[in-house]
Design an enzyme around this catalytic site. Structure first.
Site, PDB file in Angstrom:
ATOM      1  N   LYS A 101       0.090  12.222   4.486  1.00 40.82           N
ATOM      2  CA  LYS A 101       1.126  12.122   5.526  1.00 40.82           C
ATOM      3  C   LYS A 101       2.134  13.250   5.397  1.00 40.82           C
ATOM      4  CE  LYS A 101       0.792   7.167   4.650  1.00 40.82           C
ATOM      5  NZ  LYS A 101       0.818   7.044   3.178  1.00 40.82           N
ATOM      6  N   ASP A 159      -5.107   6.268   0.254  1.00 40.14           N
ATOM      7  CA  ASP A 159      -3.937   6.578   1.076  1.00 40.14           C
ATOM      8  C   ASP A 159      -2.823   7.161   0.213  1.00 40.14           C
ATOM      9  OD1 ASP A 159      -2.469   5.887   3.836  1.00 40.14           O
ATOM     10  OD2 ASP A 159      -1.082   5.501   2.184  1.00 40.14           O
ATOM     11  N   HIS A 216       4.636  10.773   9.002  1.00 38.14           N
ATOM     12  CA  HIS A 216       5.016   9.639   8.145  1.00 38.14           C
ATOM     13  C   HIS A 216       6.037   8.696   8.797  1.00 38.14           C
ATOM     14  CE1 HIS A 216       5.137   8.635   3.567  1.00 38.14           C
ATOM     15  NE2 HIS A 216       5.352   7.545   4.278  1.00 38.14           N
ATOM     16  N   TYR A 261       4.901  11.212  -1.844  1.00 36.36           N
ATOM     17  CA  TYR A 261       4.583  10.431  -3.051  1.00 36.36           C
ATOM     18  C   TYR A 261       4.466  11.334  -4.287  1.00 36.36           C
ATOM     19  CZ  TYR A 261       3.088   6.804   0.355  1.00 36.36           C
ATOM     20  OH  TYR A 261       3.004   5.906   1.397  1.00 36.36           O
TER      21      TYR A 261
END
Ligand code: NDP
Length: 274
Positions: free
Chosen positions: A76, A46, A109, A51
């Site tokens: 996401k 994930d 997200h 990120y």
């Protein structure tokens, strides 16, 4: 090697019930962490555009030699990329960074309600799904009100809603809504980033089973039907978090953990985060 059970999503796609999260792992450390997870036996990873480590994930996937069909990759769409056109472009960028031609699950997200774009955004995801570039689509951090609106104005019920969920924030009303509508519940920060691991009830159950508090919490999730994606950059913990299929919590253990619900949010409030 540990065999992780699959959950069947509402479009028939199967997803491992336990995967590996990489939030807050710098890109340059992500390849090693994901490689360690894949070696331990995780097959579901994930990540998210925000990120900043999709490239690191992609490198580990490619280097592993594991056939693509055995992997389950989630990423996401970030809030700033909401809207139909921006979402389509952001998806292309994510695929490119991951070095893949499709993802297994693509999520919006956050609802980011002040932007008021999640319906149009999700329509871009429906096109991505139709084009076979995501095997399933869903959302993250959606409250019941956001889900209701999305489902009224779009054609495909989200396969997954990935939300903050752990013993301190058990999300009972949201989980009931998911169950009613066939949406799989995926727990982020399943360990509450460590904040529940000292709870006496959890420590007591851990001692009784000869396992760690983290393993008790993950078992509680699995027996509750949640999909979980614990994060760790520590190889021994990465292995430990997967080693949760050799014991079972009793009804009394489940009740003890259920008693820890206390509205403990470690992350932002989805109604106000934009
Ligand atoms: P987790 O609840 O998974 O906790 C991670 C923390 O717990 C780290 O500090 C880790 O330390 C520690 N830890 C891990 N395993 C153990 C263990 N066995 N014993 C003791 N401590 C342990 O938090 P995350 O916030 O990372 O959530 C997991 C994943 O969920 C994320 O990585 C991301 O993929 C997803 N997520 C999604 C969000 C969303 O908005 N959709 C928001 C937040 C997370 P260490 O690494 O040092 O070993």
């Amino acid at each position: 090697m540990t065999s992780v059970p699959n959950v069947t999503l509402n479009n028939g796609v199967t997803m491992p019930q336990l995967g590996f999260g990489v939030f807050q792992v710098p890109d340059e450390e992500t390849t090693a962490a994901v490689a360690s997870a894949l070696e331990a036996g995780y097959r579901s990873i994930d990540t998210a555009a925000i990120y900043g480590n999709e490239r690191g994930v992609g490198k580990a996937l490619a280097a592993s030699g594991i056939p693509r069909e055995e992997l389950f990759v989630t990423t996401k769409l970030w809030n700033e990329d909401q809207g139909y056109d921006r979402a389509s472009a952001a998806f292309d960028a994510s695929l490119d960074k991951l070095g893949l031609d499709h993802v297994d699950l693509y999520l919006v997200h956050w609802p980011a309600p002040d932007r008021d774009l999640y319906v149009q955004t999700y329509k871009a995801l429906e096109k991505i799904l139709a084009d076979g570039r995501a095997r399933a689509i869903g959302v993250s951090n959606f409250q019941v009100s956001h889900l209701r609106r999305l489902m009224e104005h779009t054609g495909i019920t989200p396969a997954v809603n990935q939300v903050e969920l752990h013993p301190g924030l058990q999300q009972k009303a949201l989980r009931a809504f998911h169950a009613e509508h066939g949406i799989a519940t995926e727990a982020w920060s399943p360990l509450a980033q460590g904040a529940v691991l000292d709870d006496q009830a959890i420590v007591g159950v851990a001692e009784a089973h000869g396992v760690t508090p983290a393993q008790v919490v993950l078992r509680w999730h699995l027996q509750s039907g949640n999909i979980v994606i614990p994060k760790s950059v520590t190889p021994a913990r990465i292995r430990q978090n997967l080693d949760v299929f050799g014991f079972r919590l009793t009804d009394a253990d489940m009740t003890a953990v259920a008693g820890l619900d206390r509205d403990l949010r470690t992350g932002p409030d989805p109604d106000t985060f934009n």
